[in-house]
Design an enzyme around this catalytic site. Structure first.
Site, mmCIF file in Angstrom:
data_model
loop_
_atom_site.group_PDB
_atom_site.id
_atom_site.type_symbol
_atom_site.label_atom_id
_atom_site.label_comp_id
_atom_site.label_asym_id
_atom_site.label_seq_id
_atom_site.Cartn_x
_atom_site.Cartn_y
_atom_site.Cartn_z
ATOM 1 N N GLY A 145 1.149 63.157 18.197
ATOM 2 C CA GLY A 145 0.473 63.223 16.896
ATOM 3 C C GLY A 145 -0.891 62.554 16.875
ATOM 4 O O GLY A 145 -1.877 63.140 16.394
ATOM 5 N N GLY A 184 7.439 61.923 17.466
ATOM 6 C CA GLY A 184 7.064 62.551 16.201
ATOM 7 C C GLY A 184 7.820 62.015 14.998
ATOM 8 O O GLY A 184 7.803 62.619 13.926
ATOM 9 N N GLU A 210 9.873 59.070 27.426
ATOM 10 C CA GLU A 210 9.719 59.372 26.009
ATOM 11 C C GLU A 210 11.091 59.397 25.338
ATOM 12 O O GLU A 210 11.802 60.411 25.403
ATOM 13 C CB GLU A 210 9.055 60.740 25.831
ATOM 14 C CG GLU A 210 7.664 60.814 26.435
ATOM 15 C CD GLU A 210 6.811 61.849 25.734
ATOM 16 O OE1 GLU A 210 5.718 61.494 25.292
ATOM 17 O OE2 GLU A 210 7.239 63.001 25.595
ATOM 18 N N GLU A 217 10.795 68.518 24.012
ATOM 19 C CA GLU A 217 10.810 69.744 23.195
ATOM 20 C C GLU A 217 11.137 70.956 24.061
ATOM 21 O O GLU A 217 11.831 71.876 23.625
ATOM 22 C CB GLU A 217 9.457 69.895 22.475
ATOM 23 C CG GLU A 217 9.346 68.903 21.323
ATOM 24 C CD GLU A 217 7.938 68.449 20.996
ATOM 25 O OE1 GLU A 217 6.974 69.108 21.415
ATOM 26 O OE2 GLU A 217 7.814 67.417 20.315
ATOM 27 N N SER A 238 5.444 58.189 19.294
ATOM 28 C CA SER A 238 4.792 57.536 18.157
ATOM 29 C C SER A 238 3.806 56.444 18.564
ATOM 30 O O SER A 238 3.672 55.434 17.871
ATOM 31 C CB SER A 238 5.846 57.006 17.176
ATOM 32 O OG SER A 238 6.639 58.075 16.699
ATOM 33 N N HIS A 248 8.966 68.209 28.970
ATOM 34 C CA HIS A 248 8.886 67.502 27.690
ATOM 35 C C HIS A 248 10.195 67.723 26.928
ATOM 36 O O HIS A 248 10.814 68.786 27.039
ATOM 37 C CB HIS A 248 7.690 68.041 26.895
ATOM 38 C CG HIS A 248 7.423 67.245 25.663
ATOM 39 N ND1 HIS A 248 8.132 67.438 24.505
ATOM 40 C CD2 HIS A 248 6.556 66.225 25.412
ATOM 41 C CE1 HIS A 248 7.698 66.576 23.588
ATOM 42 N NE2 HIS A 248 6.742 65.833 24.116
ATOM 43 N N LYS A 294 0.356 69.810 21.996
ATOM 44 C CA LYS A 294 1.457 70.715 21.635
ATOM 45 C C LYS A 294 0.878 72.064 21.143
ATOM 46 O O LYS A 294 -0.115 72.529 21.687
ATOM 47 C CB LYS A 294 2.375 70.039 20.612
ATOM 48 C CG LYS A 294 2.826 68.651 21.124
ATOM 49 C CD LYS A 294 3.927 68.028 20.333
ATOM 50 C CE LYS A 294 4.279 66.671 20.945
ATOM 51 N NZ LYS A 294 5.385 65.990 20.283
ATOM 52 N N ASN A 318 -1.123 64.984 24.299
ATOM 53 C CA ASN A 318 -0.382 66.249 24.294
ATOM 54 C C ASN A 318 -0.587 66.914 22.935
ATOM 55 O O ASN A 318 -0.027 66.467 21.932
ATOM 56 C CB ASN A 318 1.106 65.943 24.545
ATOM 57 C CG ASN A 318 1.978 67.172 24.441
ATOM 58 O OD1 ASN A 318 1.485 68.299 24.389
ATOM 59 N ND2 ASN A 318 3.288 66.964 24.410
HETATM 60 P P1 PGA Z 1 4.308 61.633 19.285
HETATM 61 O O1 PGA Z 1 4.662 62.636 20.474
HETATM 62 O O2 PGA Z 1 3.220 60.707 19.803
HETATM 63 O O3 PGA Z 1 3.841 62.508 18.174
HETATM 64 O O4 PGA Z 1 5.554 60.881 18.966
HETATM 65 C C1 PGA Z 1 4.728 62.195 21.807
HETATM 66 C C2 PGA Z 1 5.027 63.362 22.703
HETATM 67 O O5 PGA Z 1 5.757 64.266 22.280
HETATM 68 O O6 PGA Z 1 4.527 63.419 23.852
#
Ligand code: PGA
Length: 259
Positions: free
Chosen positions: A236, A175, A169, A100, A214, A98, A14, A12
């Site tokens: 990330g 993140g 998640e 976010e 993460s 998601h 983003k 992803n």
């Molecule tokens: P991250 O994000 O690997 O940066 O923790 C995961 C995601 O938001 O799908």
């Protein structure tokens, strides 16, 4: 991981990488994962890069996903993008709900279920995200949260077992560099699968449940080694082709061993 379900590693991106740099990253991901025949890989660039990335990946092993959609096909919805438009761009998947989107853009479980239904009806495979906040985990509500969040969309999933994917998640792990332990991930994934089994054993057996939060090359093998973790949704680390390929490589090694 389990031998009956082919693992999926999804990146992803983003709000990172416009057209030109997205194509470069996509090409690098395709190059580094091209030998992996026991794992599915996809990348989710921003809308403006979807068509270019899909073109770049045409004929390669890596699929393309959008990061959101509007449930209607067209109309007066300024700033929105529909399933037919996403399909036209060459993407075959869409990430929905998601954390976010839920936290920053107020997306509700009702909206998530409408989007899942629209995606599936149009032939776009949904990856529906669920997960608890830190506060909910500390209050001991994790299993309750991942129980009710999918309530509305699992009915759509049940119409076509295995078509839709769930991403667990934990919001506190996204993140933040804080990753769920392998035991924490497995406990929640098993609970989600048990819930799916109440609807139908076929749905439970066929639905991929990805872990996200993460995930990196260095922790992927442990997480993916758990019986109910069928892949990863990576944020990330997906912006680094080498690290992302290392995650896919861990899935490839585990999956090949099971076959
Ligand atoms: P991250 O994000 O690997 O940066 O923790 C995961 C995601 O938001 O799908």
């Amino acid at each position: 991981m389990n031998r009956t379900r082919r693992p999926l590693i999804a990146g992803n991106w983003k709000m990172n990488h416009g057209g030109a740099s997205a194509c470069g990253l996509a090409a690098e991901v395709a190059k580094r994962t091209r030998e992996f025949d026991a794992v599915d890989v996809l990348v989710a660039p921003p809308f403006t890069a979807l068509a270019a990335v899909a073109h770049e990946l045409d004929g390669k092993r890596v699929d393309v996903a959008a990061q959101n959609l509007h449930p209607k096909d067209n109309g007066a919805f300024t700033g929105e993008v529909s399933a037919p438009m996403i399909l036209e761009s060459g993407a075959k998947w869409v990430i929905i709900g998601h954390s976010e989107r839920r936290q920053l853009f107020g997306e509700s479980d009702v909206a998530v279920s409408e989007k899942v239904a629209a995606a599936q009806a149009k032939g776009l495979r949904p990856i529906a995200c669920i997960g608890e906040t830190l506060q909910q985990r500390e209050q001991g509500k994790t299993l309750a949260v991942v129980g009710w969040q999918p309530e509305r969309f699992v009915k759509t999933f049940a119409e076509k077992p295995g078509y839709g994917v769930i991403a667990y998640e934990p919001v506190w792990a996204i993140g933040t560099g804080r990753v769920a332990t392998t035991e924490q991930a497995q406990e929640v994934h098993a609970a989600i699968r048990e819930r799916l089994a109440q609807i139908s054993p076929e749905l439970a057996e066929k639905t991929l449940i990805l872990y996200g939060g993460s995930v990196k090359g260095s922790n992927a093998a442990g997480l993916l080694g758990e019986a109910d973790v069928d892949g990863a949704l990576v944020g990330g680390a997906a912006l680094d082709a080498g690290d992302f390929a290392a995650i896919a490589g861990a899935a490839q090694a585990l999956s090949a061993k099971l076959r």
